[in-house]
Scaffold this active site. Structure first.
Site, PDB file in Angstrom:
ATOM      1  NE  ARG A  54      29.637 -12.032  -9.836  1.00 21.95           N
ATOM      2  CZ  ARG A  54      28.710 -12.977  -9.609  1.00 21.95           C
ATOM      3  NH1 ARG A  54      27.624 -13.041 -10.348  1.00 21.95           N
ATOM      4  NH2 ARG A  54      28.882 -13.845  -8.648  1.00 21.95           N
ATOM      5  CE1 TYR A 108      34.417   4.183 -29.051  1.00 23.78           C
ATOM      6  CE2 TYR A 108      33.871   1.924 -28.469  1.00 23.78           C
ATOM      7  CZ  TYR A 108      34.683   3.034 -28.341  1.00 23.78           C
ATOM      8  OH  TYR A 108      35.747   2.983 -27.490  1.00 23.78           O
ATOM      9  CG  ASP A 180      26.258   4.626 -28.010  1.00 23.80           C
ATOM     10  OD1 ASP A 180      26.279   5.713 -27.401  1.00 23.80           O
ATOM     11  OD2 ASP A 180      27.246   3.865 -28.072  1.00 23.80           O
ATOM     12  CE  LYS A 205      34.244   7.492 -24.269  1.00 18.96           C
ATOM     13  NZ  LYS A 205      33.568   6.876 -25.400  1.00 18.96           N
TER      14      LYS A 205
HETATM   15  C1  PLP Z   1      33.471   5.506 -25.842  1.00 13.70           C
HETATM   16  C2  PLP Z   1      32.256   5.008 -26.502  1.00 13.70           C
HETATM   17  C3  PLP Z   1      31.776   3.713 -26.267  1.00 13.70           C
HETATM   18  C4  PLP Z   1      32.500   2.731 -25.366  1.00 13.70           C
HETATM   19  O1  PLP Z   1      32.549   3.206 -24.061  1.00 13.70           O
HETATM   20  P1  PLP Z   1      33.624   2.693 -22.975  1.00 13.70           P
HETATM   21  O2  PLP Z   1      33.160   3.379 -21.734  1.00 13.70           O
HETATM   22  O3  PLP Z   1      34.970   3.134 -23.451  1.00 13.70           O
HETATM   23  O4  PLP Z   1      33.520   1.211 -22.921  1.00 13.70           O
HETATM   24  C5  PLP Z   1      30.600   3.325 -26.883  1.00 13.70           C
HETATM   25  N1  PLP Z   1      29.930   4.157 -27.708  1.00 13.70           N
HETATM   26  C6  PLP Z   1      30.376   5.402 -27.980  1.00 13.70           C
HETATM   27  C7  PLP Z   1      29.590   6.262 -28.912  1.00 13.70           C
HETATM   28  C8  PLP Z   1      31.549   5.863 -27.396  1.00 13.70           C
HETATM   29  O5  PLP Z   1      31.987   7.101 -27.673  1.00 13.70           O
END
Ligand code: PLP
Length: 388
Positions: A54, A108, A180, A205
């Site tokens: 953790r 997002y 991000d 992703k």
């Molecule tokens: C999918 C996504 C997230 C969240 O990611 P998870 O792995 O689903 O928690 C955050 N920011 C962007 C731009 C995303 O495409």
């Protein structure tokens, strides 16, 4: 990896080698999965660091920290249990009750929800601004502002906003810019090279790349990541060792995959522009995209996403249902081509009028272009266009 030359390695090389094991005879080339929650120790020796999964210091998590900080060009990084965990821990680590955050309005959906609904419960206010307008950022910054937050490129209109003036404003105010960069991956964009201080990814992703794991990454200074590790201990969204190993495996092919995604997406976008049923095609690599010039300047590739607009929502529904190679599913960044309609997924809670004003009219289809043969994708899209 220890090297005598100071030549800077490219992102694909770093994605393969950074954090790798010492090449001693008999050692495995690929780090094993250390599927253990806990580790021997606990003797009370003053300099002993307790290892516990953790805490983010399982060996598989540590490989990722080294690799991802090398890829982003930051002092440290932390891999956690999802992209939202990375975003949430970052926002919690950088703010206290009474603080303020300025963020782009193009976020997002769940990130926006966190800023608008969750941070206020912790006494932190946020202001959302039009990311395109540097003066809007400047006007929104207050004495209490602790960070600026943006996404590049944005979902689903693939806007590429300039990080550099926003980073300058942050630094003038003595605060940080967090970006991000999920849609770009570090192969196409390394935000720190343009002044950002913190980089976040949904590793679910492109970084993982095979639609088979949920993970997130935050990278930045050593002191920021230390705060993040404290938040990880407190809130607990640790990355499972097996998922960490899969993410490391995915990263090894990131360079090759992004080259394929970039080429296939641009090829599909140019082909879509020629189809009579398609009103508009959205991709930063097209000359028609509003941010094309900036994208050429700051991106090393235009990314794997393409969007296009059909005449109606019903036509888009029929198109998506008729596909035989591409699959209809949310999410992005995997080897398989996925299509989705924001009006059914990420932007379902907005009115059609508000969506149209945000550049997402009914009929808008988002495509995460995978690594199939481009001519198969074109043939699949052509037969689906014929049936809508
Ligand atoms: C999918 C996504 C997230 C969240 O990611 P998870 O792995 O689903 O928690 C955050 N920011 C962007 C731009 C995303 O495409």
């Amino acid at each position: 990896m220890t090297r005598s030359s100071s030549r800077r390695l490219g992102p694909a090389t770093r994605a393969i080698h950074a954090g790798g094991s010492e090449p001693v005879p008999g050692a495995p080339v690929v780090p094993p999965i250390v599927q253990s929650s806990t580790f021997f120790g606990g003797s009370g020796a003053p300099d002993e660091e307790l290892r516990y999964t953790r805490y983010g210091n399982n060996p598989n998590q540590e490989v990722l920290a080294v690799k991802l900080s090398a890829m982003e060009g930051t002092e440290d990084a932390l891999a956690v249990g999802s992209g939202m965990a990375a975003t949430a821990l970052t926002l919690l680590a950088l703010t206290r009750s009474g603080d303020h955050v300025v963020a782009s309005s193009r976020l997002y959906g769940t990130t926006r929800h966190f800023l608008e609904e969750e941070l206020p419960r912790r006494g932190v206010e946020s202001t959302l601004v039009d990311a395109e307008d540097p003066s809007a950022w400047g006007e929104a910054i207050r004495d209490e502002t602790r960070l600026l937050f943006m996404e590049v490129p944005t979902n689903p209109t693939l806007r590429v906003f300039d990080l550099r003036p926003v980073a300058r404003l942050a630094h003038e105010a003595g605060i940080v810019l967090a970006v991000d960069a999920t849609f770009a991956s570090p192969v196409n964009l390394r935000p720190v090279e343009h002044g950002a201080d913190v980089v976040i990814h949904s590793a679910t992703k492109f970084l993982g790349g095979h639609s088979d794991l949920i993970a997130g990454v935050a990278a930045g200074s050593r002191s920021f990541v230390a705060e993040l590790r404290t938040m990880l201990k407190l809130y607990g969204p640790a990355l499972d060792p097996h998922a960490a190993w899969l993410l490391d495996r995915g990263l090894r092919t990131l360079g090759a995959r992004m080259a394929g995604h970039n080429a296939n997406a641009l090829g599909l976008a140019r082909w879509l522009e020629e189809q009579p049923e398609v009103a508009t095609v959205v991709h930063p690599g097209l000359e028609s995209h509003p941010d094309h010039a900036l994208a050429r300047e700051i991106l090393d590739g235009f990314g794997g996403l393409v969007a296009f607009v059909l005449e109606s929502g019903e036509a888009a529904d029929r198109f998506c249902r008729s596909l035989e190679v591409a699959l209809m599913a949310p999410s992005l960044g995997g080897v398989e081509t996925l299509v989705s309609q924001p009006r059914h997924t990420s932007h379902v809670h907005m009115s059609p009028g508000d969506r149209a004003a945000a550049g997402i009219p009914d009929g808008f289809v988002r495509v995460s272009v995978g690594l199939e043969d481009l001519d198969d994708l074109q043939a699949d899209f052509r037969q689906a266009l014929d049936r809508c």
